[in-house]
Scaffold this motif. Structure first.
Motif, PDB file in Angstrom:
ATOM      1  N   GLU A  64      25.038  30.959 160.256  1.00  0.00           N
ATOM      2  CA  GLU A  64      25.499  31.643 158.814  1.00  0.00           C
ATOM      3  C   GLU A  64      22.882  32.158 158.754  1.00  0.00           C
ATOM      4  O   GLU A  64      22.590  32.867 157.525  1.00  0.00           O
ATOM      5  CB  GLU A  64      25.367  30.573 157.517  1.00  0.00           C
ATOM      6  N   VAL A  65      22.490  31.433 159.058  1.00  0.00           N
ATOM      7  CA  VAL A  65      21.252  31.179 159.118  1.00  0.00           C
ATOM      8  C   VAL A  65      21.238  32.675 159.565  1.00  0.00           C
ATOM      9  O   VAL A  65      19.900  34.015 159.018  1.00  0.00           O
ATOM     10  CB  VAL A  65      20.414  29.944 159.264  1.00  0.00           C
ATOM     11  N   PHE A  66      21.030  33.310 160.341  1.00  0.00           N
ATOM     12  CA  PHE A  66      20.638  34.798 161.188  1.00  0.00           C
ATOM     13  C   PHE A  66      21.584  35.540 161.043  1.00  0.00           C
ATOM     14  O   PHE A  66      21.536  36.828 161.013  1.00  0.00           O
ATOM     15  CB  PHE A  66      20.435  34.362 162.928  1.00  0.00           C
ATOM     16  N   ALA A  67      22.478  34.941 160.139  1.00  0.00           N
ATOM     17  CA  ALA A  67      23.645  36.500 159.368  1.00  0.00           C
ATOM     18  C   ALA A  67      22.561  37.168 157.963  1.00  0.00           C
ATOM     19  O   ALA A  67      23.166  38.647 157.257  1.00  0.00           O
ATOM     20  CB  ALA A  67      25.405  36.486 158.957  1.00  0.00           C
ATOM     21  N   ARG A  68      21.407  36.410 157.708  1.00  0.00           N
ATOM     22  CA  ARG A  68      21.411  36.773 156.807  1.00  0.00           C
ATOM     23  C   ARG A  68      20.400  38.264 156.146  1.00  0.00           C
ATOM     24  O   ARG A  68      20.185  38.803 157.768  1.00  0.00           O
ATOM     25  CB  ARG A  68      20.284  36.126 155.854  1.00  0.00           C
ATOM     26  N   THR A  69      20.217  38.853 155.161  1.00  0.00           N
ATOM     27  CA  THR A  69      19.509  39.999 155.230  1.00  0.00           C
ATOM     28  C   THR A  69      17.934  40.214 155.751  1.00  0.00           C
ATOM     29  O   THR A  69      17.765  39.492 155.876  1.00  0.00           O
ATOM     30  CB  THR A  69      20.079  41.031 154.542  1.00  0.00           C
ATOM     31  N   PRO A  70      17.646  41.394 156.261  1.00  0.00           N
ATOM     32  CA  PRO A  70      16.257  41.758 156.648  1.00  0.00           C
ATOM     33  C   PRO A  70      15.395  41.424 155.627  1.00  0.00           C
ATOM     34  O   PRO A  70      14.434  40.725 155.598  1.00  0.00           O
ATOM     35  CB  PRO A  70      16.501  43.081 157.500  1.00  0.00           C
ATOM     36  N   GLU A  71      15.591  41.932 154.675  1.00  0.00           N
ATOM     37  CA  GLU A  71      15.319  41.521 153.615  1.00  0.00           C
ATOM     38  C   GLU A  71      14.165  39.626 152.920  1.00  0.00           C
ATOM     39  O   GLU A  71      14.316  39.783 152.039  1.00  0.00           O
ATOM     40  CB  GLU A  71      15.467  42.031 152.041  1.00  0.00           C
ATOM     41  N   ALA A  72      15.599  39.528 153.814  1.00  0.00           N
ATOM     42  CA  ALA A  72      15.441  38.083 152.955  1.00  0.00           C
ATOM     43  C   ALA A  72      14.701  36.716 153.188  1.00  0.00           C
ATOM     44  O   ALA A  72      13.879  37.109 154.155  1.00  0.00           O
ATOM     45  CB  ALA A  72      16.815  36.744 154.030  1.00  0.00           C
ATOM     46  N   GLU A  73      14.662  36.002 152.401  1.00  0.00           N
ATOM     47  CA  GLU A  73      13.437  35.063 152.322  1.00  0.00           C
ATOM     48  C   GLU A  73      13.290  34.231 153.797  1.00  0.00           C
ATOM     49  O   GLU A  73      14.033  34.253 153.974  1.00  0.00           O
ATOM     50  CB  GLU A  73      12.806  34.393 151.527  1.00  0.00           C
TER      51      GLU A  73
END
Length: 118
Positions: A64-73
């Motif tokens: 879940e952590v590494f599935a975040r979008t590139p814009e995520a904080e």
């Protein structure tokens, strides 16, 4: 590496004799390596705080952590494995580090950045 006990290593974490600990970066940590860290934090019952930007939340899976979008904080995990020691893990876009240590009876596979405050 043989099992290292906290009593044998704690002097290396003494800020009076050793100063601040350096940041550690070890390339090629996988999402599975990160999941091992998260599982260890849960299994050992260590105090922790997971944050994305300024928002504190529940501990997710590594996937879940590494599935975040590139814009995520930026995501961080603060872990207190023993009183007086704070390890800060920074979840970079691509998993990048791992190193071994032991606190008490829990083996620690440190990942990405490790910082300590006393």
């Amino acid at each position: 590496m043989t099992d290292l006990r906290w009593g044998e290593a704690k002097d290396f974490f003494d800020p009076d004799s050793m100063g601040a600990l350096p940041d550690l970066f070890v390339p090629d940590a996988t999402v599975e390596d990160w999941q091992t860290v998260l599982d260890l934090v849960r299994a050992c019952g260590w105090q922790w705080q997971y944050s994305q930007g300024d928002t504190v939340g529940p501990l997710p899976t590594a996937a879940e952590v590494f599935a975040r979008t590139p814009e995520a904080e930026t995501v961080s995990l603060r872990v207190w494995p023993v009183p007086g020691v704070l390890a800060i893990f920074w979840f970079w876009r691509r998993p990048r580090s791992t190193s071994m240590s032991t606190f008490g009876n829990c083996k620690v596979k440190w990942a990405s950045t490790f910082s300590a405050t006393f």
